[in-house]
Each structure stands twice: as C-alpha cells, then as structure tokens.
Motif scaffolding. Structure first.
Motif, PDB file in Angstrom:
ATOM      1  N   ALA A 124       0.852  -1.189   0.000  1.00 45.10           N
ATOM      2  CA  ALA A 124       0.000   0.000   0.000  1.00 45.10           C
ATOM      3  C   ALA A 124       0.884   1.235   0.000  1.00 45.10           C
ATOM      4  O   ALA A 124       1.630   1.475   0.960  1.00 45.10           O
ATOM      5  N   GLU A 125       0.816   2.033  -1.069  1.00 50.50           N
ATOM      6  CA  GLU A 125       1.726   3.156  -1.230  1.00 50.50           C
ATOM      7  C   GLU A 125       0.985   4.386  -1.746  1.00 50.50           C
ATOM      8  O   GLU A 125      -0.178   4.315  -2.161  1.00 50.50           O
ATOM      9  N   VAL A 126       1.693   5.499  -1.735  1.00 47.18           N
ATOM     10  CA  VAL A 126       1.206   6.748  -2.310  1.00 47.18           C
ATOM     11  C   VAL A 126       2.181   7.159  -3.398  1.00 47.18           C
ATOM     12  O   VAL A 126       3.402   7.155  -3.186  1.00 47.18           O
ATOM     13  N   GLY A 127       1.652   7.509  -4.577  1.00 43.58           N
ATOM     14  CA  GLY A 127       2.482   7.907  -5.700  1.00 43.58           C
ATOM     15  C   GLY A 127       2.430   9.412  -5.921  1.00 43.58           C
ATOM     16  O   GLY A 127       1.399  10.055  -5.695  1.00 43.58           O
ATOM     17  N   PHE A 128       3.540   9.980  -6.355  1.00 42.87           N
ATOM     18  CA  PHE A 128       3.646  11.407  -6.658  1.00 42.87           C
ATOM     19  C   PHE A 128       3.981  11.562  -8.140  1.00 42.87           C
ATOM     20  O   PHE A 128       4.909  10.921  -8.642  1.00 42.87           O
ATOM     21  N   VAL A 129       3.211  12.414  -8.819  1.00 44.86           N
ATOM     22  CA  VAL A 129       3.292  12.552 -10.263  1.00 44.86           C
ATOM     23  C   VAL A 129       3.973  13.868 -10.612  1.00 44.86           C
ATOM     24  O   VAL A 129       3.547  14.942 -10.168  1.00 44.86           O
ATOM     25  N   VAL A 130       5.032  13.782 -11.418  1.00 49.65           N
ATOM     26  CA  VAL A 130       5.791  14.964 -11.814  1.00 49.65           C
ATOM     27  C   VAL A 130       5.133  15.620 -13.021  1.00 49.65           C
ATOM     28  O   VAL A 130       4.810  14.946 -14.012  1.00 49.65           O
ATOM     29  N   CYS A 140      -1.498  10.118  -6.143  1.00 48.20           N
ATOM     30  CA  CYS A 140      -2.438   9.025  -6.397  1.00 48.20           C
ATOM     31  C   CYS A 140      -2.090   7.849  -5.491  1.00 48.20           C
ATOM     32  O   CYS A 140      -0.953   7.720  -5.034  1.00 48.20           O
ATOM     33  N   LEU A 141      -3.048   6.998  -5.240  1.00 44.00           N
ATOM     34  CA  LEU A 141      -2.772   5.757  -4.529  1.00 44.00           C
ATOM     35  C   LEU A 141      -2.104   4.772  -5.481  1.00 44.00           C
ATOM     36  O   LEU A 141      -2.330   4.798  -6.691  1.00 44.00           O
ATOM     37  N   LEU A 142      -1.296   3.882  -4.899  1.00 40.19           N
ATOM     38  CA  LEU A 142      -0.468   2.982  -5.717  1.00 40.19           C
ATOM     39  C   LEU A 142      -0.280   1.666  -4.973  1.00 40.19           C
ATOM     40  O   LEU A 142      -0.052   1.656  -3.769  1.00 40.19           O
ATOM     41  N   ASN A 143      -0.385   0.575  -5.703  1.00 45.80           N
ATOM     42  CA  ASN A 143      -0.113  -0.760  -5.165  1.00 45.80           C
ATOM     43  C   ASN A 143       1.073  -1.348  -5.911  1.00 45.80           C
ATOM     44  O   ASN A 143       0.980  -1.654  -7.099  1.00 45.80           O
ATOM     45  N   ASP A 144       2.188  -1.477  -5.215  1.00 48.06           N
ATOM     46  CA  ASP A 144       3.406  -2.027  -5.810  1.00 48.06           C
ATOM     47  C   ASP A 144       3.420  -3.533  -5.549  1.00 48.06           C
ATOM     48  O   ASP A 144       4.080  -4.014  -4.634  1.00 48.06           O
ATOM     49  N   TRP A 145       2.696  -4.274  -6.377  1.00 48.00           N
ATOM     50  CA  TRP A 145       2.590  -5.722  -6.212  1.00 48.00           C
ATOM     51  C   TRP A 145       3.980  -6.344  -6.148  1.00 48.00           C
ATOM     52  O   TRP A 145       4.877  -5.943  -6.895  1.00 48.00           O
ATOM     53  N   SER A 146       4.146  -7.335  -5.292  1.00 44.63           N
ATOM     54  CA  SER A 146       5.483  -7.892  -5.037  1.00 44.63           C
ATOM     55  C   SER A 146       5.424  -9.408  -4.939  1.00 44.63           C
ATOM     56  O   SER A 146       4.606  -9.957  -4.186  1.00 44.63           O
ATOM     57  N   ALA A 147       6.289 -10.059  -5.692  1.00 40.00           N
ATOM     58  CA  ALA A 147       6.458 -11.510  -5.587  1.00 40.00           C
ATOM     59  C   ALA A 147       7.623 -11.753  -4.631  1.00 40.00           C
ATOM     60  O   ALA A 147       8.788 -11.671  -5.013  1.00 40.00           O
ATOM     61  N   ARG A 148       7.300 -12.034  -3.374  1.00 40.79           N
ATOM     62  CA  ARG A 148       8.337 -12.060  -2.335  1.00 40.79           C
ATOM     63  C   ARG A 148       9.344 -13.183  -2.532  1.00 40.79           C
ATOM     64  O   ARG A 148      10.522 -13.026  -2.168  1.00 40.79           O
ATOM     65  N   ASP A 149       8.929 -14.317  -3.097  1.00 41.41           N
ATOM     66  CA  ASP A 149       9.880 -15.409  -3.305  1.00 41.41           C
ATOM     67  C   ASP A 149      10.841 -15.086  -4.439  1.00 41.41           C
ATOM     68  O   ASP A 149      12.041 -15.360  -4.341  1.00 41.41           O
ATOM     69  N   LEU A 150      10.360 -14.469  -5.508  1.00 39.98           N
ATOM     70  CA  LEU A 150      11.257 -14.030  -6.573  1.00 39.98           C
ATOM     71  C   LEU A 150      12.203 -12.954  -6.045  1.00 39.98           C
ATOM     72  O   LEU A 150      13.405 -12.968  -6.316  1.00 39.98           O
ATOM     73  N   GLN A 151      11.648 -12.031  -5.285  1.00 40.54           N
ATOM     74  CA  GLN A 151      12.439 -10.921  -4.749  1.00 40.54           C
ATOM     75  C   GLN A 151      13.549 -11.419  -3.833  1.00 40.54           C
ATOM     76  O   GLN A 151      14.685 -10.934  -3.885  1.00 40.54           O
ATOM     77  N   GLY A 209     -11.224  12.618  -0.675  1.00 39.20           N
ATOM     78  CA  GLY A 209     -10.830  11.241  -0.923  1.00 39.20           C
ATOM     79  C   GLY A 209      -9.807  11.136  -2.029  1.00 39.20           C
ATOM     80  O   GLY A 209      -9.772  11.959  -2.942  1.00 39.20           O
ATOM     81  N   LEU A 210      -8.947  10.136  -1.934  1.00 35.86           N
ATOM     82  CA  LEU A 210      -8.074   9.781  -3.044  1.00 35.86           C
ATOM     83  C   LEU A 210      -8.740   8.644  -3.806  1.00 35.86           C
ATOM     84  O   LEU A 210      -9.348   7.755  -3.196  1.00 35.86           O
ATOM     85  N   GLY A 211      -8.665   8.691  -5.116  1.00 36.32           N
ATOM     86  CA  GLY A 211      -9.288   7.646  -5.908  1.00 36.32           C
ATOM     87  C   GLY A 211      -8.748   6.274  -5.557  1.00 36.32           C
ATOM     88  O   GLY A 211      -7.545   6.091  -5.397  1.00 36.32           O
ATOM     89  N   GLU A 212      -9.645   5.297  -5.445  1.00 39.45           N
ATOM     90  CA  GLU A 212      -9.224   3.959  -5.038  1.00 39.45           C
ATOM     91  C   GLU A 212      -8.407   3.293  -6.137  1.00 39.45           C
ATOM     92  O   GLU A 212      -8.471   3.667  -7.309  1.00 39.45           O
ATOM     93  N   VAL A 213      -7.637   2.297  -5.727  1.00 43.09           N
ATOM     94  CA  VAL A 213      -6.909   1.469  -6.688  1.00 43.09           C
ATOM     95  C   VAL A 213      -7.197   0.011  -6.355  1.00 43.09           C
ATOM     96  O   VAL A 213      -7.060  -0.422  -5.205  1.00 43.09           O
ATOM     97  N   THR A 214      -7.644  -0.718  -7.378  1.00 47.09           N
ATOM     98  CA  THR A 214      -8.089  -2.099  -7.202  1.00 47.09           C
ATOM     99  C   THR A 214      -7.405  -2.996  -8.225  1.00 47.09           C
ATOM    100  O   THR A 214      -7.168  -2.586  -9.364  1.00 47.09           O
ATOM    101  N   GLY A 215      -7.093  -4.206  -7.807  1.00 49.52           N
ATOM    102  CA  GLY A 215      -6.560  -5.209  -8.724  1.00 49.52           C
ATOM    103  C   GLY A 215      -6.966  -6.596  -8.277  1.00 49.52           C
ATOM    104  O   GLY A 215      -6.972  -6.886  -7.079  1.00 49.52           O
TER     105      GLY A 215
END
Length: 418
Positions: A200-206, A229-240, A401-407
């Motif tokens: 769960a993250e927050v993104g900043f747009v230049v 904007c809201l941001l989801n940095d999906w992560s594959a922990r075993d690959l990582q 509100g910040l716009g939701e992010v769904t996946g």
C-alpha cells in the motif's frame, strides 16, 4: 430530464478535491475529466462552451492524456483548477454543463464510462520511506541484527522500477513466473510465485520537467509535483528474495504496479500538511527540512482484501517526505520528465493493524491473518481482489478522498517455449 449533480459538504469528491482523470464513453475518444461527486466533468468540452481566460488552454484540456496539462506548469494548473471550481460551484454554469451532457455519471449503465491510465508514465521510482515498515522487515529477516541498514536514516532508499508495467486501477494482475529457491534447496526452481504480496503506497506525479544536470531542491518541489495518487506495488516475495542481492528488486516487482484512475492535485492536500516525524540523525543540507515547508501528509489509508478490511496504514508516520525524495532523486543531476512517477514505499504505522503489506502482517508468512469472514491468508491467492482507499483532512472538518486502486489476481499463464 437533466440531472444536475448534487454534492454535499461531506462528499469526498466535492469542490475541495477535483481530481483529474482520463475517461471514454461508449468506446469513443479519450477525454480529460475532473471527478465531482459521482460525476465526471468533460474538461475539454466544458472549456469549449464556456468563456474565460482558460480558453487559451483549450488544447491542453482537449488532449487524450494529462501530460500536456502537467507540462504546462504551476501557474496553468492554478488557473485551470480555479476555473473548474467556479464552474462546478455556480448553479447556472453547472446546469448548463449538465444540459450539454458534459457531466455523465460514473455508474450510468446507459452510458458506460471507461477510466484509463491518466498520464503516460515516463520513469518509475519506488522508495522505502516508512521507518516502521523498514524496521519490521529488518526484524523479520535479521532478528539478531540492527533492523535498519546503516544508510537508512541518512537518505531515502529507492529502486528504479519499470514504467511500462504501471497499470490503471481495475487491470487484472497476472501471477508472475520466475526463479525462487526454497530455504533448504541447493538450487533454484522456476514457476509461479507462491508468495504474492501487496504494498500500500502513495504515488507522486511529476508535471514540470527539469534540465539534465540541475538538481531540484526541496523548495522547488511544489513547482514540479502535479499531484498524488494511490499505488499498489505488487510484489512476488519469493522471486524478490532470490534476486535482490546485490542490486535490489527486479522481476519480483516489475510485473505490475497499479495506480488510481484519479490524480489528486497537490493543492487539494494543503489541509493535510503536517510535520514529519522527528529526525533522529542530522541530515545533509540538501535533505534538511528543518524550518522549511511541511511536507508530511496526513493521509488515512485502508487496505481491503475481497471487500474486507485488512489494515489502516497512516501516511503521516512516513519518515521521508516527497520533497526529500524528489531532492534525492535529482541531487546527482538526474533530470525530471513530465509523467515521472515516484512512490513512497510501503506505508506502515507502529501498530499491528497499521501495516501495509502481507509480509509484515504475517511476519514473513509465519502467522496467517484472519479476515472478518473467518478465512485466512498468508499471501495472495488467485481470485483475490485488493483495494486501497484513502482520505485526507481538507480543513474546517471536511475531508477529501483519493481515488481507489483495485486489482484482482489472475492465475499464472504458462510461458511460451519460444
């Protein structure tokens, strides 16, 4: 009958907010829109029918993506935002716009709207700005050692991600393949990730770019940052875990990064400004924000898994601010481009219900989390849907509100043999 939007003071997307996005209707062309309640203002269409100084920006507002508007700079952003606010708060103008069909509903089945990635992403950088997250991860993986690395309190740590796999909210997330090695295995295996996680993250747009070789100091951050904007940095922990030494995240992160369809203007968050946490170590001058503009943001995030609440990470607890991240990102002379996106890193607080990823919530997979319906998770399963939402104070007891992010996670696809 003309439907004129009615937005109450407690609406999270009222006149204090006015986030930007890009939409299309019935398969038509993409248009820049501003969200107002549950409606979308066709910004280019509105500018074409209304008189005012904004008319000279008509080409920017009629573009199919936000980048031209973002590149125009802060004076234009301020003028356009003031014009939009005046249109939507004047009853006569609001009725005129509704009568011209320039305020469709987001949920109108008769005129379905599609929301698109609102800007073309130039570069993507992800930081590691939460002390609570970094310390918890350190305790999980290095229980006998100092949880923070020696450099953590001296600079915002980050990695350069993949801009081409930043996707808009609602885009399916396909479980990635890659190498991973079990703790007791002599060699790695290959296959779908078994430890798929969220961040769960927050993104900043230049918006405004900068020349190569010229650092951007913290005092100039407001002139370059267009929105949040809201941001989801999906992560594959075993690959990582198998790949990250010595150069950091790569395939474990680059398969998908989800962002909201709505970019909240930076000016809309003035009521959420707050002091960042106290600094425990002296900072070098280019990162020293003592006595300067407060860049902490009081954003209240919520993480939902299959519609059930997982946690509520507090962004106000983030150690490193967006201004410091921007200053560090460019201190070596790296240039900014319109559409650059940099993310905060996982947002986590001090409490067990304030963690922003399953890695923390389950203590590295040791302790499953139980959802309100009684189901348990260690990491994500196929079919799981993750939603991030957030709100921020806007002054006088109001909120935005910040716009939701769904996946939604889809099963891995078999790699082609050639």
């Amino acid at each position: 009958m003309i439907e004129v939007p009615t937005v109450t003071e407690d609406d999270l997307f009222g006149p204090d907010n006015l986030p930007y996005g890009v939409f299309s209707a019935d398969g038509g062309p993409r248009r820049i829109g501003v969200r107002y309640g549950n409606h979308v203002l066709d910004l280019g269409g509105a500018a074409a029918v209304l008189d005012g100084p904004h008319r000279r920006h008509a080409a920017l507002l009629a573009a199919p993506v936000l980048n031209p508007l973002m590149a125009a700079g802060r004076p234009v952003w301020t003028e356009v935002r003031a014009a939009v606010r005046s249109w939507l708060t004047d009853p006569g103008t609001l009725r005129l716009l509704a009568g011209r069909g320039l305020l469709p509903r987001l949920d109108d089945p008769g005129r379905p709207l599609t929301l698109h990635l609102p800007f073309e992403v130039a570069d993507y950088v992800d930081f590691y700005a939460s002390e609570h997250h970094a310390a918890t991860v350190g305790r999980i993986f290095r229980p006998e050692a100092e949880p923070l690395t020696p450099n953590w309190k001296h600079l915002p740590i980050g990695y350069h991600g993949r801009a081409g796999t930043v996707v808009v909210s609602g885009t399916p997330v396909i479980r990635p393949h890659g190498q991973h090695r079990a703790p007791d295995a002599a060699a790695p295996g290959f296959g779908p990730s078994r430890r798929l996680d969220i961040e769960a993250e927050v993104g900043f747009v230049v918006g405004t770019p900068s020349p190569l070789g010229e650092p951007v100091g913290m005092a100039a951050a407001r002139d370059h940052l267009f929105g949040v904007c809201l941001l989801n940095d999906w992560s594959a922990r075993d690959l990582q875990a198998w790949e990250y030494r010595p150069l950091g995240p790569f395939l474990g992160k680059s398969f998908a990064t989800s962002v909201s369809a709505w970019v909240t203007p930076l000016d809309a968050l003035d009521g959420a400004r707050t002091a960042p946490p106290p600094r425990s170590h002296p900072l070098l001058p280019y990162l020293d924000d003592t006595g300067g503009e407060e860049w902490g943001l009081d954003l209240r995030l919520e993480v939902l898994l299959n519609g059930q609440r997982l946690s509520g990470p507090p962004f106000a607890a983030m150690y490193w601010t967006a201004a410091q991240q921007l200053a560090h990102l460019t201190v070596n002379g790296a240039s900014l481009r319109t559409g650059d996106l940099f993310a905060s890193g996982t947002v986590s607080g001090p409490g067990p219900h304030e963690r922003g990823c399953l890695l923390e919530m389950t203590w590295g997979g040791r302790d499953p989390v139980r959802l309100p319906d009684g189901t348990e998770r260690v990491f994500l399963e196929d079919g799981d849907e993750v939603t991030l939402t957030a709100w921020a104070p806007a002054g006088a007891g109001r909120r935005i509100g910040l716009g939701e992010v769904t996946g939604r996670v889809e099963p891995a696809r078999t790699p082609r043999s050639s």
